[in-house]
Every structure is written in C-alpha cells, then in structure tokens.
Design a protein around this motif. Structure first.
Motif, mmCIF file in Angstrom:
data_model
loop_
_atom_site.group_PDB
_atom_site.id
_atom_site.type_symbol
_atom_site.label_atom_id
_atom_site.label_comp_id
_atom_site.label_asym_id
_atom_site.label_seq_id
_atom_site.Cartn_x
_atom_site.Cartn_y
_atom_site.Cartn_z
ATOM 1 N N ALA A 360 0.830 -1.211 0.000
ATOM 2 C CA ALA A 360 0.000 0.000 0.000
ATOM 3 C C ALA A 360 0.860 1.256 0.000
ATOM 4 C CB ALA A 360 -0.929 0.005 1.210
ATOM 5 N N THR A 361 1.979 1.233 0.727
ATOM 6 C CA THR A 361 2.819 2.430 0.771
ATOM 7 C C THR A 361 3.409 2.724 -0.598
ATOM 8 O OG1 THR A 361 3.392 1.780 3.007
ATOM 9 C CG2 THR A 361 4.657 3.554 2.060
ATOM 10 N N SER A 362 3.800 1.667 -1.307
ATOM 11 C CA SER A 362 4.378 1.913 -2.625
ATOM 12 C C SER A 362 3.311 2.435 -3.585
ATOM 13 C CB SER A 362 5.030 0.641 -3.170
ATOM 14 O OG SER A 362 4.072 -0.353 -3.433
ATOM 15 N N LEU A 363 2.078 1.953 -3.422
ATOM 16 C CA LEU A 363 0.997 2.469 -4.274
ATOM 17 C C LEU A 363 0.698 3.931 -3.927
ATOM 18 C CD1 LEU A 363 -1.247 2.153 -6.354
ATOM 19 C CD2 LEU A 363 -2.688 1.175 -4.572
ATOM 20 N N HIS A 364 0.696 4.216 -2.625
ATOM 21 C CA HIS A 364 0.422 5.588 -2.188
ATOM 22 C C HIS A 364 1.465 6.558 -2.737
ATOM 23 C CE1 HIS A 364 0.984 8.959 0.663
ATOM 24 N NE2 HIS A 364 -0.326 8.997 0.577
ATOM 25 N N PHE A 365 2.689 6.084 -2.850
ATOM 26 C CA PHE A 365 3.790 6.916 -3.341
ATOM 27 C C PHE A 365 3.435 7.538 -4.693
ATOM 28 C CE2 PHE A 365 8.029 7.265 -5.405
ATOM 29 C CZ PHE A 365 8.648 8.072 -4.477
ATOM 30 N N ILE A 366 2.864 6.752 -5.602
ATOM 31 C CA ILE A 366 2.510 7.334 -6.899
ATOM 32 C C ILE A 366 1.120 7.966 -6.878
ATOM 33 C CG2 ILE A 366 4.028 6.107 -8.457
ATOM 34 C CD1 ILE A 366 1.876 4.050 -8.874
ATOM 35 N N MET A 367 0.231 7.451 -6.039
ATOM 36 C CA MET A 367 -1.130 8.001 -6.033
ATOM 37 C C MET A 367 -1.220 9.341 -5.337
ATOM 38 S SD MET A 367 -3.698 4.882 -5.251
ATOM 39 C CE MET A 367 -5.119 5.873 -4.962
ATOM 40 N N GLY A 368 -0.630 9.422 -4.145
ATOM 41 C CA GLY A 368 -0.739 10.641 -3.347
ATOM 42 C C GLY A 368 0.175 11.721 -3.901
ATOM 43 N N PRO A 369 1.457 11.640 -3.550
ATOM 44 C CA PRO A 369 2.374 12.676 -4.002
ATOM 45 C C PRO A 369 2.505 12.743 -5.516
ATOM 46 C CG PRO A 369 3.341 11.370 -2.247
ATOM 47 C CD PRO A 369 2.101 10.669 -2.646
ATOM 48 N N GLY A 370 2.317 11.601 -6.202
ATOM 49 C CA GLY A 370 2.480 11.607 -7.647
ATOM 50 C C GLY A 370 1.203 11.971 -8.382
ATOM 51 N N GLY A 371 0.059 11.806 -7.716
ATOM 52 C CA GLY A 371 -1.210 12.106 -8.368
ATOM 53 C C GLY A 371 -1.570 11.141 -9.487
ATOM 54 N N GLY A 565 -6.910 4.708 4.490
ATOM 55 C CA GLY A 565 -5.989 5.443 5.344
ATOM 56 C C GLY A 565 -6.029 6.926 5.057
ATOM 57 N N GLY A 566 -6.342 7.266 3.825
ATOM 58 C CA GLY A 566 -6.350 8.679 3.458
ATOM 59 C C GLY A 566 -5.138 8.972 2.607
ATOM 60 N N ILE A 567 -5.403 9.634 1.480
ATOM 61 C CA ILE A 567 -4.354 9.767 0.482
ATOM 62 C C ILE A 567 -3.415 10.916 0.806
ATOM 63 C CG2 ILE A 567 -5.605 11.303 -1.053
ATOM 64 C CD1 ILE A 567 -4.740 9.335 -3.290
ATOM 65 N N GLN A 568 -3.862 11.825 1.695
ATOM 66 C CA GLN A 568 -3.072 13.035 1.888
ATOM 67 C C GLN A 568 -2.027 12.952 2.986
ATOM 68 O OE1 GLN A 568 -5.749 16.281 2.272
ATOM 69 N NE2 GLN A 568 -6.841 15.756 0.414
ATOM 70 N N THR A 569 -1.972 11.824 3.680
ATOM 71 C CA THR A 569 -0.961 11.731 4.719
ATOM 72 C C THR A 569 -0.075 10.531 4.461
ATOM 73 O OG1 THR A 569 -2.336 10.314 6.060
ATOM 74 C CG2 THR A 569 -2.533 12.665 6.453
ATOM 75 N N LEU A 570 1.144 10.586 4.998
ATOM 76 C CA LEU A 570 2.079 9.491 4.755
ATOM 77 C C LEU A 570 1.812 8.297 5.666
ATOM 78 C CD1 LEU A 570 5.354 11.425 4.144
ATOM 79 C CD2 LEU A 570 3.887 10.251 2.529
ATOM 80 N N THR A 571 1.227 8.551 6.824
ATOM 81 C CA THR A 571 0.875 7.429 7.694
ATOM 82 C C THR A 571 -0.373 6.729 7.188
ATOM 83 O OG1 THR A 571 0.178 9.249 9.065
ATOM 84 C CG2 THR A 571 1.854 7.806 9.975
ATOM 85 N N GLY A 572 -1.128 7.420 6.322
ATOM 86 C CA GLY A 572 -2.381 6.875 5.807
ATOM 87 C C GLY A 572 -2.280 5.445 5.304
ATOM 88 N N PRO A 573 -1.396 5.194 4.329
ATOM 89 C CA PRO A 573 -1.361 3.840 3.778
ATOM 90 C C PRO A 573 -0.978 2.781 4.815
ATOM 91 C CG PRO A 573 0.447 5.188 2.937
ATOM 92 C CD PRO A 573 -0.498 6.114 3.618
ATOM 93 N N ILE A 574 -0.172 3.171 5.794
ATOM 94 C CA ILE A 574 0.243 2.195 6.813
ATOM 95 C C ILE A 574 -0.962 1.804 7.662
ATOM 96 C CG2 ILE A 574 1.755 1.814 8.795
ATOM 97 C CD1 ILE A 574 3.686 3.792 7.528
ATOM 98 N N VAL A 575 -1.687 2.825 8.106
ATOM 99 C CA VAL A 575 -2.883 2.542 8.905
ATOM 100 C C VAL A 575 -3.918 1.804 8.057
ATOM 101 C CG1 VAL A 575 -4.775 3.578 10.188
ATOM 102 C CG2 VAL A 575 -2.491 4.558 10.348
#
Ligand code: ATP
Ligand code: MG
Lengths: 632, 242
Positions: A360-371, A565-575
């Motif tokens: 999930a964190t690797s997916l969030h990396f492109i989804m959140g900060p990468g859009g 977890g929420g896309i706008q925070t970095l702890t989001g994908p972990i939670v």
C-alpha cells in the motif's frame, strides 16, 4: 481457417457485442454526467441475470421470459436510483477516488446479497420462447437468439440517440456531461438529473444481464468479469460517447471471436494458441488505443471538472509526536514474537499485514504525491512474486538471490509500463495501468509451460535461517521498514518536491525547468520496485504463488487500503493497510458473508470520513485546536 | 424606497486557503442597473459566483427578492429568479442554439409583490438577437465569441429572471456587439429586470448603469452614482484602467 469460418466467428462476435454494449453504454452515461466511475455496474448486470432467471423460471412461458426481461430492466433501474439516492448523493463532493471506493464496496455487498438470495450454484435460464431454433449461415448453424441479439444492440443504440437528441432529459444529460455546474446555475436540480441518469444506466445494465440468461448461466463471478470488459469498451470507445461504446464493443468482441476462431496456429514450428489469447487481446487493444488516441476512438479530451473537493493539503514532515509513535510501533513490532508467544497465528497475520503495508505504501507513493491513480499495482506485486518464485523453480536459486531479483523484475516492468502511463492522466491513466496489470496476469495465467498456469508455482519456501516463522517475520519487518523509510526519504528529497510540483501544476513545473513526465516516470519505477519486494516476500511467506493472487482484486485491495488510510498523509497507507488486512482476515474467518461485512464497513467509513481514517483524524484534531484557540 | 431586490452583507469567499473577498456589502434596487467595477483579479467574478451559490466556501448574508439565499444551492437560487451569465459564457458546445436555450427554460414567474416578471420565449429572443435567429441549429461550439455572448444572455433570459448577474458582457467582443449588449441592458431595464453588471470599462458602464461599486483586492473601495464615478478621475486612476 476458411474465410467462411472467419465470417461466422464475426457474426458470433456481433451478438456478444450487444450485451457488452449495454453495460458499457450505461457506465459511460453515468460517468459523463456524474463523473463517477461506477465499479458496481457489473454487479447491476449480474443482478439482472439473476432476477431475469427467477422470473423466467417462476412465471415461465413466453411472458415469463420476454416480460421478465422488461420487468428486470425496470427493477434494476429502480435499484440504481435507490443506490444513487441513498449512497452516491452523499459523496458527490468527495474526491473522485472515494467515490470509486464506495462503488467498490457496493460490489462486495451486492455479490454477497446475491449469494444469500440465490445461493452459490450457477443458474441456467430457459431458452428464449419463440427463438429456440437456429438457422444455417455459411454452412454452420447459428442460433436465432444470437441473431436477435445482433439486432438488439444497434436498436438500443438508435433509441438512446433519439432520447438524447429529442427529449429534454436527454438534452439536460448532454449539457451536464459538458458542464454540470452551469446546468445547475440555470435552475436544473442536479440531484434529480443524477438519479435519472443512474437509473437509466442501471436499467441498461439490467437489460444486458437479462438478455444473457438464454445464452449463459447466471453466476457470481459475472460482476468483475463484466465490469472489466465494460471498462475496456468505454475507454476504447471514449468516455461519454454512446456510439463509441458500440463501436468499441464490436471491435473487442470481434477480436475475441477471431482469436477463438484462429485457434492453434503454427508459425514455422512455433505454435501459438490464439484461443488462449482472448484475455490478453482485449487489453492489448485497449493499451494500443490509449497510446494512440488517449481519449478513446470517439471520445474527446475531458474538460477539467471544476473542482468541488477541497484542495490537497501539503505534506508535512512528521512531528516529534508522530516520530515517537512510529518508534513505539516499531518496538512493539520487534517484540511481537515475544508478546504473541502463545498464538502462532499472530505472526502469520503480522507477516501478511507487513506485506500489505509495503504494497500500500508503494501504491500511495505514486497516487498521493504523484497524483497517478494506478488501478494496476498488482502488476508489480506479481512481477516481484513470480520473479522470485521462478528463480527458485527453474534455477533453485537461494532465497537471498530470489528476493533481490524480485524488485529488479518489478522495476523493469514498471519502467516499461510507466513510460506509457505517465503520458496520460486521470481515469485514462487508471485504465491503462489496469490494462497492463491484466496483461501481466493473462501472461502468467496462459504461459503454462513457464509459470504453471492456473496452478501457479509451488514449493517456494524460504531457506535457512529464515525457514521458521519468527526469523521470517523479522526479515519481513526489516524489509518493510526499509521500504517504507526509503519511500519517505524520496518524498522529502528534492525529487519528492518535484513530484508534487508536477502533480499540482504541471505547466508551472515545466516552466521552471522540471521534466514532469520524467520525474513521474521515475517515481512510477521506484514504486514498482518497492512493490516487487512485497511480491517476493509474499511468495516466500505463502510458499507458492498463483495467478489469482495477483489479479484485479489485489490492485483493488491496494486502492482500498490507500483510500481507507487517506491519500493526503504518509501514515495513511500504513494505517489503511493494517486495518484492511486485519479486518479482512478477521471477517473471512468469522462469516461466510465477509465481503458484505467488509463492504458495509467501507461504506460507513466513506460516509463518516470522506478524507480517510488518518485524514479524518487529522481534521478532527486541527478542528479541536482551532476551537480551543477561539475559546482562549 | 422598498427593500432592494438583492442585498449582500459582509460577504467573504475563498478558494481553498486563499481568501478572495472580504466583508463585501452591496445592494441592487428593483429595476436598477448597478455596475461592479474593478481591474483584472479585483474579485468581480468571485462576487457573482458567491451570490449564485457557486463558491464552495463563502460567508455572509445574501437576500434576494425577500428570500435569504445564503448557503443555498445554485439551482434553488436560479429558481427564485436570479440569472447568471458567466464571463467565459459556458455555452454547451455540443448543443445547438435552440437546445442551449431549452436548458435555460423556466416557467413564468412573479415578483414577490405579485407583479408578473417579463416572459421570454425562443421567438422573442431570436428576434432580439437576429444573429442567433440566423443559426438556430448551429452547435454552440461552432459560434464566434460575439454570437456566444448573445447566446449566453439569451439562455439566461429563458429563465425569466428578476435580476441578472451579468459578468463582463463587453469583454473581448466587437464594438458592434458591445453596442448591442448596451442596448439589450437598457431594454431589460425598461422591462423591469434589475442587473448587476461586472465591468472594467467606465465608458460602457456609463452608458447603462445607475450606480457603481468599485472593487479592489476583494473589498469595496468606493460607491456612488455612475455620474459621480464618471467625473471622479482620481478614483478611476486609483482603481480602474483609464
Ligand atoms: N479557481 C480559482 N482558484 C484560486 N484562485 C482564484 C480562482 N479563480 C480566481 N482566483 C483568484 O481570485 C481573485 C479574484 O478573481 P476574479 O476572477 O473574481 O477577478 P475578476 O475581478 O473577475 O477579474 P477579471 O476582470 O480578470 O475577470 C484573483 O486574484 C484570482 O487569481
Ligand atoms: Mg471576472
């Protein structure tokens, strides 16, 4: 294969195209007006097959069949309207991805509701009264019902065109597809319009499903298969274009029919079984179309939806409190084998959760900060898992080597796919990534000699000293922590700023000399590589890997975790990943209807926290802070 | 004098974290044409959007024809008889002229005191804007800027509005169309429709307006009659492009 046989297959393709067209047209209309990609559209189709089956068998006769089809379509239309009123209406202002999450939760709920009402057996409906025969075409027998279907598609297309051109509702739909805010400012109640469109789209899906019962049994697997096909059709045809949907449905159905017709072909000693390429073929068509015409055959560039959601909050480096919480969490995780001495299962679950977190964190990396909203993150998980497993299977590689190869293979895949993907954005990017993931999946599934096909690769066990549970747990923990921290490092390095700049205002970022596509491409590759580690660990944790574990549902799991977890925070994908993995595990063990339960929980969460669990929490805290400030 | 048609008190509005309007108050009397003047970026469009309910974040109190419309949905506001013609026109490019007009259609209505408001039909509007009358089946996407400007006004009139928020109708169109717009505004005024006109150009505003508000950085800097503004070179220098 003779020319006649080709033509015959082409006719077959045309009759299959009709059903596909109905679902896709409904999906496309709904997307055009409401901008919601309704993942539950395949579920509405599936309900259509079951309801029509029940009416046809309970009432029986010509009325039961033909009248049943009409009643089914109307009923499914009503269900669609109810879904819009009860659920979707509340989330139109939520971010696009949350709407996706909600409709995905509906898929889960509807699937279990269907299981509960109709049971797990496949149900074959009666033949169509009046159309049970077949006629001879090109020396073969073609069922008359199939011929009927060939004509129903264009007929409905024509009716839809009339309705869109000649009725006020149709005109409002076309206007709202272009600029729904303006339609509202002219005095049109959007809520009514949206309910109407949703009902119409659902009706079309129900009709498509009902018409199928004479050809294929009603089964619970229909929902995801149909939505996958419908996505392909809509994207190939162009979002919002009804004629495009028909054209694309015909093309896809023809390509599939021809693959089946070609069968096994010999290219100078090299045999290719085309009938097994049907899965790959439709996604190849889609990928090709998206690359050549990014907005589909008859689509046009989407006017940016005037933003109704709140803008993204900037990412903040973690506060001391978060750092301490992270440290405590790490200590707890390190001590977990001691704490959970008496319940060995906890460690198994712990390993699952850690792998989910990495994924999930690797997916969030492109989804959140990468859009970049990837719908196909399972591809890199799969490449990692198969990369490791195949090294073990064919070269008896030691675990260390296999685990090192996992991110490498995933990296290569992500570099290749990402190069195309970063050229698109929004829904189109999502669909292209989905297509790539399906290609990986289909390749693994159908390349039996190398991958073992549907059986997968067995006997992928960790080597000593990691061959018992506790050491393997520590290995997983170490790699997961490494992956998560590595991604974090990237985000707060200049590279991460460039990524976000590219997401927020590509033009301005280009103007100050950033190569946005390149930055996003690299981000895609990095995320893919880290995801590959998760895949490799997964293969060793389970001792095996099979195509079904790297399918669409894994990609969707990842999305759900990130969004929960929420896309706008970095702890989001972990939670999000932890909550989702634990919930899923717990519910799968406690009830047969775990999907409905999970879906229900997701729906509640979406309605209660439209910015994710962590996002909602952060908001709650900041609100409390401002109110206490105001009070003092 | 009776209560104004439109009264705005202490309006504030923001895009995300950026606050654009501060404590803005204005009113428009019945049958009055009021100019809202200011340079590019002063906040004219934002004011109109906020009145129309199109700003996600806004504060303050807005009354229209006796109703409190603060926080109401755009369609509810439109159904009370408040019309909006956006500066970027927002014509439905796939729809023909007649279809565009149809989207704006609303039933005839009365002022709150029972006096019927002017009723518009396609025939009347195509006669008022002869250029449109020549191309009833032309898709909106294949019209010139001036033609689109006429169409957006006509589309708003199809809703039989009591008051129109008219955002820069003279921007970027040929002098002939500017003149047509001025005449149309006077025509509407004669029919009893009130207008809040956003404008940068004093000469145009002078032709049609009774009063004016001058806006800068989201705040009202000056207000008075149009004649006073036309003579006050200092204010024009300070806040408008002369
Ligand atoms: N969508 C938006 N997001 C963020 N800021 C915006 C947005 N639209 C406008 N603004 C800002 O709000 C301020 C006021 O803009 P507004 O469009 O109301 O000005 P205006 O007076 O209508 O100007 P013009 O004469 O150019 O039309 C400007 O500083 C502008 O940059
Ligand atoms: Mg403006």
């Amino acid at each position: 294969m003779s020319f006649n046989a080709f033509l015959f297959q082409a006719l077959n393709g045309l009759s299959a195209a009709s059903g596909l067209f109905f679902v896709a047209a409904g999906l496309s209309l709904i997307f055009g007006v409401t901008r919601i990609v309704n993942i539950a559209h395949g579920s509405l189709y599936m309900i259509g097959t079951y309801i029509a089956y029940s009416i046809a068998t309970k009432v029986g006769g010509a009325f039961g069949f033909w009248g049943g089809i009409v009643i089914t379509a109307l009923l499914v239309g009503l269900i669609g309207a109810a879904i819009e009123i009860v659920l979707l209406r509340r989330i139109y202002r939520a971010p696009e991805l949350f709407q996706l999450l909600a409709t995905f939760a509906l898929v889960l709920v509807i699937n279990d509701a269907t299981l509960w009402i109709w049971g797990p057996e496949d149900l074959l409906g009666p033949r169509a009264p009046g159309l049970t025969g077949s006629i001879e075409v090109l020396g073969r027998r073609l069922p008359t019902y199939d011929i009927f279907l060939i004509f129903v598609g264009p007929f409905v297309l024509w009716m839809l065109h009339l309705a869109l051109a000649k009725t006020r509702f149709g005109r409002l739909m076309r206007a709202a597809t272009q600029d729904r805010e303006m339609v509202g400012a002219l005095g049109v109640n959007q809520a009514m319009l949206f309910t109407g469109v949703f009902a119409l789209g659902a009706l079309l899906a129900g009709l498509g499903g009902a018409l199928q019962i004479a050809r294929e049994p009603a089964t619970l697997a229909t929902d995801l298969i149909v939505i996958g096909d419908a996505f392909v059709v809509v994207v190939v045809g162009g979002m919002g274009s009804i004629s495009g949907a028909y054209l694309a449905a015909v093309i896809i159905a023809e390509v599939k029919a021809l693959c089946i017709g070609l069968g096994i072909v010999n290219f100078g000693g090299f045999t290719v079984n085309f009938s097994k390429l049907t899965l790959v073929a439709e996604f190849l068509v889609m990928a090709a179309v998206l690359i050549a015409r990014p907005y589909g055959l008859l689509g046009r560039e989407q006017v940016a939806v005037r933003s109704v959601a709140e803008p993204e909050e900037p990412l903040r480096p973690s506060t001391p409190a978060t750092k301490i919480a992270g440290l405590i969490l790490l200590v707890v995780l390190v001590c977990l084998p001691l704490i959970a001495k008496n319940s060995p299962y906890t460690l198994v679950l712990g390993i699952d959760v850690l792998i989910a977190v990495l994924f999930a964190t690797s997916l969030h990396f492109i989804m959140g900060p990468g859009g970049m909203h990837s719908f196909g993150h399972a591809a890199y998980f799969g490449l990692g898992a198969y990369g490791a497993a195949l090294l073990v299977k064919w070269f008896a590689a030691p675990m260390g080597l296999a685990l090192a190869a996992a991110p490498m293979l995933a990296l290569v895949g992500a570099l290749l796919f990402g190069w195309f993907a970063v050229r698109l954005s929004g829904v189109y990017l999502a669909m292209l990534t989905l297509a790539f993931a399906q290609i990986v999946w289909a390749a693994v599934f159908q390349w039996e000699t190398l991958t073992g096909g549907s059986n997968g690769v067995l006997g992928v066990w960790p080597s000593a000293p990691f061959d018992t549970r506790t050491p393997f747990y520590f290995l997983t923990l170490a790699l997961a922590a490494f992956g998560v921290l590595l991604l974090r490092k990237f985000l707060f390095a200049p590279f991460g700023y460039a990524m976000r700049a590219g997401r927020d205002s590509p033009l301005r970022a280009e103007a100050i000399g950033l190569d946005v596509k390149r930055v996003h491409w690299l981000a895609f590759a990095i995320a893919g590589a880290v995801c590959g580690i998760a895949g490799g660990l997964f293969a060793f944790a389970k001792g095996s890997i099979s195509p079904e574990t790297i399918g669409v549902s894994r990609s969707i799991d990842g999305l759900v975790m990130v969004l929960l977890g929420g896309i706008q925070t970095l702890t989001g994908p972990i939670v999000g990943a932890s909550v989702y993995a634990v919930l899923q595990d717990y519910m799968m063990r406690s009830t047969e209807y775990w999907r409905a339960l999970l879906g229900g929980i997701i729906l509640l969460l979406v309605l209660a926290f439209p910015s994710g669990i962590v996002g909602g929490f952060v908001k709650l805290i900041s609100r409390r802070k401002t109110t206490s400030k105001a009070a003092s | 004098m009776s209560a104004p048609m439109l009264s705005v008190e202490n309006l504030g509005a923001s895009y995300g974290a950026a606050q654009i309007l501060y404590d803005l108050s204005l009113n428009v009397g019945r049958g009055e044409v009021v100019a809202l003047m200011g340079r590019n970026g002063a906040g004219k469009t934002t004011t109109m959007k906020a009145i129309m309910g199109l700003m996600a974040q806004s504060t303050g109190k807005i009354r229209f024809d006796g109703h409190d419309i603060s926080g109401r949905q755009p369609y509810e506001i439109a159904r009370l008889g408040l019309g909006f013609t956006p500066e970027d026109r927002r014509i439905f490019s796939d729809l023909t002229v007649l279809e565009n007009l149809d989207i704006g259609r609303q039933p005839p209505r009365k002022f709150s005191d029972g006096v019927p408001a002017p009723v518009w039909t396609e025939e009347k509007l195509l006669a008022l804007f002869p250029n449109l009358g020549e191309m009833p089946n032309r898709p909106g996407g294949r019209m010139s800027g001036g033609e689109q400007q006429m169409l957006t006004v006509a589309r708003t009139l199809m809703g039989n509005p009591l008051l129109i928020l008219l955002d820069e109708p003279s921007e970027g169109v040929a002098p002939l169309i500017v003149e047509l717009m001025a005449n149309t505004i006077l025509e509407l005024k004669k029919a009893g429709v009130s207008i809040l006109l956003s404008e940068q150009n004093v000469h145009f505003a002078e032709l049609v307006s009774d009063r004016a508000y001058v806006l800068e950085k989201g705040q009202i800097q000056w207000n008075g009659t149009m004649a006073e503004l036309a003579e006050n070179i200092d204010i024009q220098r300070a806040y408008l492009t002369v």
